[in-house]
Design a protein around this motif. Structure first.
Motif, short mmCIF file in Angstrom:
data_model
loop_
_atom_site.label_atom_id
_atom_site.label_comp_id
_atom_site.label_asym_id
_atom_site.label_seq_id
_atom_site.Cartn_x
_atom_site.Cartn_y
_atom_site.Cartn_z
N ILE A 349 0.83 -1.20 0.00
CA ILE A 349 0.00 0.00 0.00
C ILE A 349 0.87 1.26 0.00
CG2 ILE A 349 -0.29 0.12 2.51
CD1 ILE A 349 -3.15 1.11 1.98
N GLY A 350 1.99 1.22 0.71
CA GLY A 350 2.87 2.39 0.73
C GLY A 350 3.51 2.65 -0.62
N ALA A 351 4.00 1.59 -1.27
CA ALA A 351 4.66 1.74 -2.56
C ALA A 351 3.68 2.21 -3.64
CB ALA A 351 5.31 0.42 -2.98
N LEU A 352 2.56 1.54 -3.74
CA LEU A 352 1.61 1.89 -4.79
C LEU A 352 1.04 3.28 -4.61
CD1 LEU A 352 -0.37 -1.47 -5.26
CD2 LEU A 352 1.47 -0.54 -6.68
N SER A 353 0.65 3.62 -3.38
CA SER A 353 0.05 4.93 -3.16
C SER A 353 1.07 6.04 -3.39
CB SER A 353 -0.53 5.03 -1.75
OG SER A 353 0.47 4.84 -0.76
N THR A 354 2.32 5.81 -3.02
CA THR A 354 3.34 6.86 -3.17
C THR A 354 3.78 7.00 -4.63
OG1 THR A 354 4.13 6.42 -0.92
CG2 THR A 354 5.58 7.66 -2.37
N VAL A 355 4.14 5.90 -5.27
CA VAL A 355 4.64 5.96 -6.64
C VAL A 355 3.57 6.51 -7.59
CG1 VAL A 355 5.39 4.58 -8.61
CG2 VAL A 355 6.40 4.19 -6.35
N PHE A 356 2.36 5.97 -7.49
CA PHE A 356 1.31 6.44 -8.39
C PHE A 356 0.80 7.82 -7.97
CE2 PHE A 356 1.20 1.89 -9.37
CZ PHE A 356 1.19 1.95 -10.76
N GLY A 357 0.87 8.13 -6.68
CA GLY A 357 0.54 9.48 -6.25
C GLY A 357 1.50 10.50 -6.86
N VAL A 358 2.80 10.18 -6.88
CA VAL A 358 3.79 11.05 -7.52
C VAL A 358 3.54 11.13 -9.03
CG1 VAL A 358 6.23 11.26 -8.12
CG2 VAL A 358 5.56 10.77 -5.77
N ALA A 359 3.18 10.00 -9.63
CA ALA A 359 2.90 10.00 -11.08
C ALA A 359 1.74 10.94 -11.41
CB ALA A 359 2.57 8.59 -11.54
N ILE A 360 0.78 11.06 -10.51
CA ILE A 360 -0.33 12.00 -10.70
C ILE A 360 0.13 13.43 -10.42
CG2 ILE A 360 -2.57 12.73 -9.78
CD1 ILE A 360 -3.16 9.75 -9.26
N ALA A 361 0.94 13.61 -9.35
CA ALA A 361 1.29 14.94 -8.88
C ALA A 361 2.31 15.65 -9.75
CB ALA A 361 1.82 14.85 -7.45
N ALA A 362 3.29 14.92 -10.30
CA ALA A 362 4.36 15.57 -11.05
C ALA A 362 3.83 16.37 -12.24
CB ALA A 362 5.39 14.53 -11.51
N PRO A 363 2.94 15.82 -13.07
CA PRO A 363 2.39 16.65 -14.15
C PRO A 363 1.58 17.83 -13.65
CG PRO A 363 1.99 14.31 -14.56
CD PRO A 363 2.48 14.44 -13.15
N ILE A 364 0.91 17.68 -12.50
CA ILE A 364 0.16 18.80 -11.94
C ILE A 364 1.10 19.94 -11.59
CG2 ILE A 364 -1.30 19.56 -10.02
CD1 ILE A 364 -2.38 16.68 -9.84
N GLY A 365 2.21 19.60 -10.91
CA GLY A 365 3.17 20.63 -10.55
C GLY A 365 3.83 21.27 -11.75
N LEU A 366 4.23 20.47 -12.73
CA LEU A 366 4.90 21.01 -13.92
C LEU A 366 3.94 21.82 -14.79
CD1 LEU A 366 7.12 17.93 -14.87
CD2 LEU A 366 7.85 20.06 -13.78
N ALA A 367 2.63 21.63 -14.61
CA ALA A 367 1.64 22.40 -15.37
C ALA A 367 1.43 23.80 -14.79
CB ALA A 367 0.31 21.65 -15.41
N PHE A 368 2.11 24.14 -13.73
CA PHE A 368 1.95 25.46 -13.12
C PHE A 368 2.16 26.56 -14.15
CE2 PHE A 368 3.90 29.15 -10.96
CZ PHE A 368 2.83 29.51 -10.17
N ASP A 369 1.17 27.45 -14.26
CA ASP A 369 1.19 28.50 -15.28
C ASP A 369 1.10 29.89 -14.69
OD1 ASP A 369 -1.38 28.46 -14.34
OD2 ASP A 369 -2.35 28.19 -16.29
N GLY A 370 1.45 30.01 -13.43
CA GLY A 370 1.34 31.30 -12.76
C GLY A 370 0.06 31.45 -11.97
N THR A 371 -0.83 30.46 -12.08
CA THR A 371 -2.09 30.48 -11.32
C THR A 371 -2.26 29.13 -10.62
OG1 THR A 371 -3.58 29.53 -13.00
CG2 THR A 371 -3.05 31.87 -13.19
N ALA A 372 -3.28 29.05 -9.76
CA ALA A 372 -3.60 27.80 -9.07
C ALA A 372 -4.64 26.98 -9.82
CB ALA A 372 -4.10 28.10 -7.65
N LEU A 373 -5.00 27.41 -11.03
CA LEU A 373 -6.07 26.73 -11.77
C LEU A 373 -5.74 25.27 -12.09
CD1 LEU A 373 -8.83 26.90 -13.06
CD2 LEU A 373 -7.76 27.82 -15.14
N PRO A 374 -4.53 24.92 -12.58
CA PRO A 374 -4.26 23.49 -12.84
C PRO A 374 -4.42 22.63 -11.60
CG PRO A 374 -2.60 24.86 -13.90
CD PRO A 374 -3.41 25.77 -13.01
N LEU A 375 -3.97 23.12 -10.46
CA LEU A 375 -4.11 22.37 -9.22
C LEU A 375 -5.58 22.26 -8.81
CD1 LEU A 375 -2.79 20.99 -6.78
CD2 LEU A 375 -2.54 23.25 -5.73
#
Length: 395
Positions: A349-375
């Motif tokens: 549960i720790g590995a799957l939730s963390t690895v796939f959680g990061v896989a979801i989060a990394a594109p969200i963070g890199l999509a930052f466009d100066g606003t909080a809209l992507p998040l």
């Protein structure tokens, strides 16, 4: 007959386990004030990539959890924590001396793999001595510290950076590891009896993994935790840039973040008081429902104008509050039917939730466009999906 394992008092045990978990929170949140300087030093042409200093650590932690739990089932809890803490300290020293972003990311990956030992094996230690709703109560108090550490970590990180430079933060990680390991060595008896240990064999691990995935509650709890971590890591990756770029409050960031952490930390206190009476599912639903409502308000705000800073603070606080209500309960639900393979279950549960959680989060963070809209868009979709799964699946 073997003598029963001597238990620490509950407050000391909670404090010890919480410090293991706090190694993770401190290793992430104390880095937030350093991201602008790291970006300027190591990746000036692509400052958004500095966020990977956070996600590479979390990704390494996810990879490490694949093996730390099974190793602890074979060799005992304490030796695996000691080895993981050593690897964590080595990675921290390497990161302090990194000259390139790639070198920094590799060092953080190594550090993350190491911290998986204290982080994931600590959960197995709790399961060795508690189960069901009592375990959920213990984990709630542990998660309270996990969410309170961000209240001081950015402030402490800023103090260290202002006085000694961002490299010095990594040496503080080494000091923390020494303190936690010393406490464990001196005070906590081994919680896994020799006769309960499982041979470290691929076939045995496969059997244990199949056992975990034969339980519907384990699968659904893991999927929901992936979605929750996607929101959490996405918010952590973007929050410093949102403060600095969107609201021009970069200098104030550690103080506002401390306020957010202190308020959201009350979720774990509330959960610990209510979980035995109300049950885990109801509290998870309450946290997710609140997140859906406030994320919807943020989207409405963008649709009708701009996002007020006050609403952003409430929204960020609600996200951390939701994590305090959800994660400890999700872990307890997942672990309830698999106590006989607790180390492997905690790893899965720790590995799957963390690895796939990061896989979801990394594109969200890199999509930052100066606003909080992507998040905001991502948070709305993820919280609705998690709510539906809990509502229909975890009855």
């Amino acid at each position: 007959m073997n003598a029963p394992i001597r238990k620490l008092s509950q407050p000391e045990f909670v404090g010890l386990i919480a410090c293991h978990m706090a190694m993770v929170a401190f290793s992430i949140d104390s880095m937030l004030p350093a991201l602008p300087e790291i970006a300027q030093t190591l990746t000036p042409d692509a400052p958004n990539r500095a966020q990977l200093v956070l996600t590479s650590f979390v990704f390494g932690m996810g990879l490490g959890t694949l093996v730390m739990g099974p190793l602890s089932d074979r060799f005992g809890r304490k030796p695996v924590i000691f080895c993981g803490a050593l690897l964590y300290a080595v990675g921290a020293i390497m990161a302090a001396q990194a000259q390139t972003l790639d070198g920094m990311l590799f060092s953080r990956l190594l550090q993350g793999i190491g911290v998986a030992g204290p982080r994931i094996v600590a959960v197995a230690m709790v399961r060795d001595q508690y189960e069901g709703r009592p375990m959920a109560s213990i984990m709630s108090y542990v998660m309270m510290v996990f969410t309170l550490v961000p209240a001081i970590a950015p402030l402490l990180g800023k103090f260290i950076i202002d006085g000694f430079g961002w490299h010095a933060v990594f040496y503080c990680f080494v000091i923390l590891a020494v303190i936690v390991v010393s406490w464990l060595y001196i005070r906590q008896p081994e919680t896994l009896a020799p006769e309960a240990r499982v041979p470290f064999k691929p076939a045995s691990l496969l059997v244990a993994a199949r056992e975990c995935f034969s339980h519907r509650v384990f699968i659904l709890s893991t999927v929901v935790q992936i979605l929750v971590y996607g929101m959490l890591f996405g918010a952590l990756s973007s929050t410093q840039q949102i403060f600095e770029t969107t609201f021009a409050r970069g200098e104030e960031f550690p103080f506002w973040f401390a306020l957010v952490a202190l308020v959201s930390g009350t979720a774990s206190i509330l959960n610990a008081r209510l979980v035995v009476r109300l049950g885990m599912q109801k509290l998870i639903l309450a946290g997710l429902g609140m997140q859906i409502a406030i994320s919807g308000l943020v989207l409405l705000s963008y649709a009708t104008g701009t996002l007020p800073f006050s609403l952003y603070l409430v929204w960020t606080t609600s996200m951390f509050f939701m994590v305090g209500l959800a994660v400890g309960n999700l872990n307890a639900l997942a672990m309830e039917p698999v106590g006989h393979v607790a180390g492997m279950a905690a790893s899965v549960i720790g590995a799957l939730s963390t690895v796939f959680g990061v896989a979801i989060a990394a594109p969200i963070g890199l999509a930052f466009d100066g606003t909080a809209l992507p998040l905001a868009l991502a948070s709305t979709v993820l919280s609705i999906s998690a709510f539906v799964l809990v509502r229909r699946g975890l009855r």
